[in-house]
Write a protein that holds these residues in place. Sequence first.
Motif, short mmCIF file in Angstrom:
data_model
loop_
_atom_site.label_atom_id
_atom_site.label_comp_id
_atom_site.label_asym_id
_atom_site.label_seq_id
_atom_site.Cartn_x
_atom_site.Cartn_y
_atom_site.Cartn_z
N TRP A 133 7.73 5.02 -0.50
CA TRP A 133 6.89 4.17 -1.12
C TRP A 133 5.79 4.99 -2.00
O TRP A 133 5.38 5.95 -1.91
N SER A 149 -4.82 -2.93 -3.56
CA SER A 149 -3.97 -1.74 -3.64
C SER A 149 -2.63 -2.51 -3.90
O SER A 149 -2.22 -3.63 -3.48
N ARG A 204 2.02 3.74 -3.75
CA ARG A 204 0.61 3.04 -3.54
C ARG A 204 -0.20 3.25 -4.65
O ARG A 204 -0.89 4.27 -4.63
N ARG A 259 -3.98 2.72 -5.53
CA ARG A 259 -4.96 2.20 -4.93
C ARG A 259 -6.27 2.18 -5.97
O ARG A 259 -6.64 3.24 -6.34
N PRO A 286 4.61 -1.69 4.09
CA PRO A 286 4.37 0.00 4.14
C PRO A 286 3.74 0.68 5.27
O PRO A 286 3.13 -0.14 6.04
N TRP A 317 -0.14 8.83 4.12
CA TRP A 317 -0.15 8.74 2.69
C TRP A 317 -0.62 9.97 2.22
O TRP A 317 -1.93 10.34 2.72
N ALA A 331 1.67 -1.77 -3.86
CA ALA A 331 2.48 -0.97 -3.05
C ALA A 331 4.01 -1.21 -3.64
O ALA A 331 4.09 -2.59 -3.59
#
Length: 222
Positions: free
Chosen positions: A197, A206, A199, A201, A107, A112, A208
Amino acid sequence: MTVLHLADETEAADLAAFLSRLLHYDRSAAVRLQAAGTALAVFGRPPSFEVLAIRAVRLAKPYEDGLDVTLDVTVSAGELLEAVDEAAATAGVPDAVTGPPWAGLLPPRSGWQPEGGLPGADALRSLVSAAVAEFRSRTEELAAERRTRAELDAIGRDIWSRTVGETGLPVRAVHAAQSLGFLRPGGGAALLSAGAWLRLRTPYGSVAVRRAGLGSFGLSVR
């Protein structure tokens, strides 16, 4: 052997636990290590879940025994686990291995953005428990002649490919987070996105996944 000095014994224990869980699902698992500054990122892919798992480890010393500017190598998860010394808070880096396809496709490191709609950690754990119970119930209801691998896989795909609310995050990603020890009581959870993607967390790691799944590997090489 290059030796990484981890921030403390807890970091070493958490790394060892993560590697042990990966090896539970794949005894020949490989992990990709990327170290820069005082952070070590450990990437793995438990095959049962079709996700990338990421464990961040704090380092006390970023470079040791000839490490230049960064460390980026794919190694055996089993050999790395054997080289973790929890009492000394160190981890020896094994020799590099020829990594599986996913190890060259990660990723993005940045970009993000937070996504809304994710339930709290307790609700996510309840969701996984309900999904596991449904899988067991549906498979137990099958007649003996229908209890084939193909039939079980079909039930699993139906349940684990469902999304969490309107987020687009597949339930299997949450299941992976819980199974790998990332989704713990008292810990929060956040959903982030970057391109294709998603994710999940938590403070402990995390997970993904691509919105359309990892199977196609239509990713950029990192």
